[in-house]
Write a protein that holds these residues in place. Sequence first.
Motif, PDB file in Angstrom:
ATOM      1  N   PRO A 269       0.656  -1.245   0.084  1.00 19.38           N
ATOM      2  CA  PRO A 269      -0.118   0.033  -0.042  1.00 19.38           C
ATOM      3  C   PRO A 269       0.895   1.256   0.161  1.00 19.38           C
ATOM      4  CG  PRO A 269      -0.058  -0.969   2.183  1.00 19.38           C
ATOM      5  CD  PRO A 269       0.632  -1.921   1.184  1.00 19.38           C
ATOM      6  N   ASP A 270       2.107   1.153   0.602  1.00 20.59           N
ATOM      7  CA  ASP A 270       2.668   2.414   0.748  1.00 20.59           C
ATOM      8  C   ASP A 270       4.353   1.787  -0.060  1.00 20.59           C
ATOM      9  OD1 ASP A 270       5.398   3.924   2.190  1.00 20.59           O
ATOM     10  OD2 ASP A 270       3.418   5.346   1.816  1.00 20.59           O
TER      11      ASP A 270
ATOM     12  N   THR B 139       1.333   3.574 -10.739  1.00 18.16           N
ATOM     13  CA  THR B 139       2.099   2.700  -9.948  1.00 18.16           C
ATOM     14  C   THR B 139       3.558   3.281 -10.096  1.00 18.16           C
ATOM     15  OG1 THR B 139       2.107   1.173 -11.767  1.00 18.16           O
ATOM     16  CG2 THR B 139       0.487   0.768  -9.870  1.00 18.16           C
TER      17      THR B 139
ATOM     18  N   GLY C  99       3.947  -0.488  -5.854  1.00 19.80           N
ATOM     19  CA  GLY C  99       2.624   0.356  -5.142  1.00 19.80           C
ATOM     20  C   GLY C  99       2.222   1.604  -5.491  1.00 19.80           C
TER      21      GLY C  99
ATOM     22  N   ALA D 299      -8.189   5.108  -6.329  1.00 19.03           N
ATOM     23  CA  ALA D 299      -7.774   3.845  -6.181  1.00 19.03           C
ATOM     24  C   ALA D 299      -8.195   2.934  -7.400  1.00 19.03           C
ATOM     25  CB  ALA D 299      -8.199   3.428  -4.960  1.00 19.03           C
TER      26      ALA D 299
ATOM     27  N   GLY E  97      -4.070  -0.296  -6.227  1.00 17.88           N
ATOM     28  CA  GLY E  97      -4.936   0.755  -5.334  1.00 17.88           C
ATOM     29  C   GLY E  97      -5.531   0.534  -4.167  1.00 17.88           C
ATOM     30  N   HIS E  98      -5.807  -0.977  -4.232  1.00 20.08           N
ATOM     31  CA  HIS E  98      -6.734  -1.471  -3.436  1.00 20.08           C
ATOM     32  C   HIS E  98      -6.102  -2.249  -2.411  1.00 20.08           C
ATOM     33  CE1 HIS E  98     -10.574   0.206  -4.989  1.00 20.08           C
ATOM     34  NE2 HIS E  98      -9.969  -0.151  -6.011  1.00 20.08           N
ATOM     35  N   VAL E  99      -4.871  -2.388  -2.429  1.00 22.97           N
ATOM     36  CA  VAL E  99      -3.954  -3.218  -1.548  1.00 22.97           C
ATOM     37  C   VAL E  99      -3.822  -2.834  -0.446  1.00 22.97           C
ATOM     38  CG1 VAL E  99      -1.602  -4.125  -1.117  1.00 22.97           C
ATOM     39  CG2 VAL E  99      -2.486  -4.429  -3.582  1.00 22.97           C
ATOM     40  N   ARG E 100      -4.151  -3.595   0.747  1.00 18.61           N
ATOM     41  CA  ARG E 100      -4.110  -3.067   1.990  1.00 18.61           C
ATOM     42  C   ARG E 100      -3.036  -3.558   3.019  1.00 18.61           C
ATOM     43  NH1 ARG E 100      -6.139   0.403  -0.080  1.00 18.61           N
ATOM     44  NH2 ARG E 100      -8.499   1.021   0.208  1.00 18.61           N
TER      45      ARG E 100
ATOM     46  N   HIS F 128       1.194 -10.466  -5.240  1.00 14.68           N
ATOM     47  CA  HIS F 128      -0.276  -9.980  -5.730  1.00 14.68           C
ATOM     48  C   HIS F 128      -0.584 -10.897  -7.075  1.00 14.68           C
ATOM     49  CE1 HIS F 128      -3.361  -7.136  -6.234  1.00 14.68           C
ATOM     50  NE2 HIS F 128      -2.928  -6.620  -7.252  1.00 14.68           N
TER      51      HIS F 128
END
Length: 219
Positions: free
Chosen positions: A15-16, A43, A67, A76, A84-87, A92
Amino acid sequence: MTVPTTLDHLLWAVPDLADGVAHLAALTGVEAVRGGAHPGLGTANHLLALRVPGVAGPRRTYLEVIGPDPEQSLPADRVSLGVGHVRAPSLHTWAVRPADLDATVRAAAAAGVDVGEVRATERTTPDGRLLRWRMTSRRELGLDGVQPFLIDWRDTPHPAQGDLPELTLLDLTAEARDVAATERVLTALGAPLRVTPGPRDSLRAVLGTPRGEVVLATA
């Protein structure tokens, strides 16, 4: 070890980006180096080369830490590959490099496998080189990322052949709710993996690192 010879790279989405690079370095003892931004896709990435035991010749496999790019500030839903929706950090999806991308796209369509559209994209490396490639892109990841996308580096030198720190890819496997259907998709894409039954579709990579074996998996 079950690593397809067509494997191009693994995507570890975070996410970051800065936090994700630091987290992976803490796990492995090796810090990924900056790759660049993907203009219009939202990205940016850092890279580590992957050595695959038993594979000779020039290095052509890597791990991409990917990311959202804060300098692009896309919503997102518009960030490529669902990043954009990865938490949380996650293995992936992955990319395979067929000998003929267009022929593989046609074969996949004949087998009823949706690879999405073929798009051309590019990025500039930190030292100013332009990398250009073609890739397949779906709106949503196939089989929650177990279905790889296809990539063709055209006339661009492969990123793994650059000056990158290196880890060893010891194994790559998948779990699937429907093993037979998943194997049919992977076969159509020229990307055979060992697939075992599981409660969800997921990927698992085992890396050899200075800090011992490290497992990266779908969150």
